[in-house]
Design a protein around this motif. Sequence first.
Motif, PDB file in Angstrom:
ATOM      1  N   VAL A  60     -23.877  70.243 -26.383  1.00  0.00           N
ATOM      2  CA  VAL A  60     -23.536  69.477 -25.379  1.00  0.00           C
ATOM      3  C   VAL A  60     -25.115  69.371 -24.320  1.00  0.00           C
ATOM      4  N   LEU A  61     -25.822  70.249 -24.403  1.00  0.00           N
ATOM      5  CA  LEU A  61     -27.176  70.404 -23.552  1.00  0.00           C
ATOM      6  C   LEU A  61     -28.122  69.403 -24.290  1.00  0.00           C
ATOM      7  N   SER A  62     -27.939  69.092 -25.525  1.00  0.00           N
ATOM      8  CA  SER A  62     -28.863  68.171 -26.319  1.00  0.00           C
ATOM      9  C   SER A  62     -28.334  66.718 -25.801  1.00  0.00           C
ATOM     10  N   LEU A  63     -27.155  66.526 -25.768  1.00  0.00           N
ATOM     11  CA  LEU A  63     -26.638  65.141 -25.297  1.00  0.00           C
ATOM     12  C   LEU A  63     -27.103  64.905 -23.740  1.00  0.00           C
ATOM     13  N   VAL A  64     -26.939  65.753 -22.933  1.00  0.00           N
ATOM     14  CA  VAL A  64     -27.274  65.837 -21.637  1.00  0.00           C
ATOM     15  C   VAL A  64     -28.805  65.492 -21.626  1.00  0.00           C
ATOM     16  N   GLN A  65     -29.606  66.138 -22.445  1.00  0.00           N
ATOM     17  CA  GLN A  65     -31.075  66.071 -22.526  1.00  0.00           C
ATOM     18  C   GLN A  65     -31.260  64.535 -22.855  1.00  0.00           C
ATOM     19  N   TYR A  66     -30.786  64.078 -23.852  1.00  0.00           N
ATOM     20  CA  TYR A  66     -30.894  62.869 -24.548  1.00  0.00           C
ATOM     21  C   TYR A  66     -30.773  61.845 -23.424  1.00  0.00           C
ATOM     22  N   ILE A  67     -29.654  61.839 -22.752  1.00  0.00           N
ATOM     23  CA  ILE A  67     -29.256  60.908 -21.707  1.00  0.00           C
ATOM     24  C   ILE A  67     -30.235  61.069 -20.665  1.00  0.00           C
ATOM     25  N   MET A  68     -30.756  62.129 -20.025  1.00  0.00           N
ATOM     26  CA  MET A  68     -31.647  62.342 -19.066  1.00  0.00           C
ATOM     27  C   MET A  68     -33.112  61.828 -19.531  1.00  0.00           C
ATOM     28  N   TYR A  69     -33.257  61.992 -20.938  1.00  0.00           N
ATOM     29  CA  TYR A  69     -34.770  61.231 -21.477  1.00  0.00           C
ATOM     30  C   TYR A  69     -34.876  59.943 -21.488  1.00  0.00           C
ATOM     31  N   LEU A  70     -33.577  59.301 -21.798  1.00  0.00           N
ATOM     32  CA  LEU A  70     -33.383  57.622 -21.830  1.00  0.00           C
ATOM     33  C   LEU A  70     -33.587  57.452 -20.357  1.00  0.00           C
ATOM     34  N   SER A  71     -32.938  58.176 -19.121  1.00  0.00           N
ATOM     35  CA  SER A  71     -33.048  57.715 -18.078  1.00  0.00           C
ATOM     36  C   SER A  71     -34.460  57.803 -17.393  1.00  0.00           C
ATOM     37  N   LEU A  72     -35.167  58.833 -17.676  1.00  0.00           N
ATOM     38  CA  LEU A  72     -36.587  59.190 -17.382  1.00  0.00           C
ATOM     39  C   LEU A  72     -37.358  58.060 -17.891  1.00  0.00           C
ATOM     40  N   LEU A  73     -37.211  57.685 -19.157  1.00  0.00           N
ATOM     41  CA  LEU A  73     -38.124  56.532 -19.710  1.00  0.00           C
ATOM     42  C   LEU A  73     -37.825  55.293 -18.921  1.00  0.00           C
TER      43      LEU A  73
END
Length: 225
Positions: free
Chosen positions: A202-215
Amino acid sequence: MKFPNAAKGVKRIFTAEILGLISTILLIIGFVLLIPAVLVAKNGAEGLEGAAIGATVAMGVFVLIAGVLSIIAFIMNIIGISNASKDEENFKSALLFLILGLVAKAASITIGRFVKDAAVATGMLDSASSLLNIFVTIFVISGIVKLADRLNRGDISAKGTNVLKILIAVNVLSLIASFVASVMGGPVASGVSLVLAIVSAVLSLVQYIMYLSLLGKAKKMLIES
């Protein structure tokens, strides 16, 4: 535009991540389509051979497209990180770890193909490749944070720091889950490991979404700078 190379690079990294996400989705769809074929083969259902063949062909098409997109994404990621490294030192470290990860993966494939009983060696190389790719992400995020600080964009810098914290938490939980499952054993340990693995996912999914948002936000910040 104060950092044209970083702007170009982060844009390409963002595009590469989107292509990687699409590739993953296509792979999932492809393997879901394979389920009817597996059920037909397992149960010997009559009259469904045509549907099973169609599902297999469709799966092959999705996997092929996903593979092509994955290769394009990887190339774009390398080019993007290389571009960004001209404006920020952290991206040079990211590029180094990316190359080392590629070498480790290539070595794993080569050893697995030509050396017998090399499961331990290939496993270690695959783990090393995964770890090196984590460092790639860490240094990309660190590079974005540094650029945001230089542009006085505290919001982007804070977001990048939060993504880094979640990334570290995900990998620590994954390590703990693996340790509990392999060392302690037993049903209780397996249950704890499963819970940790679910939380990590779950945290990995959240992190990936946040990473895309950050980029995405970093790309806009650099273009407007």
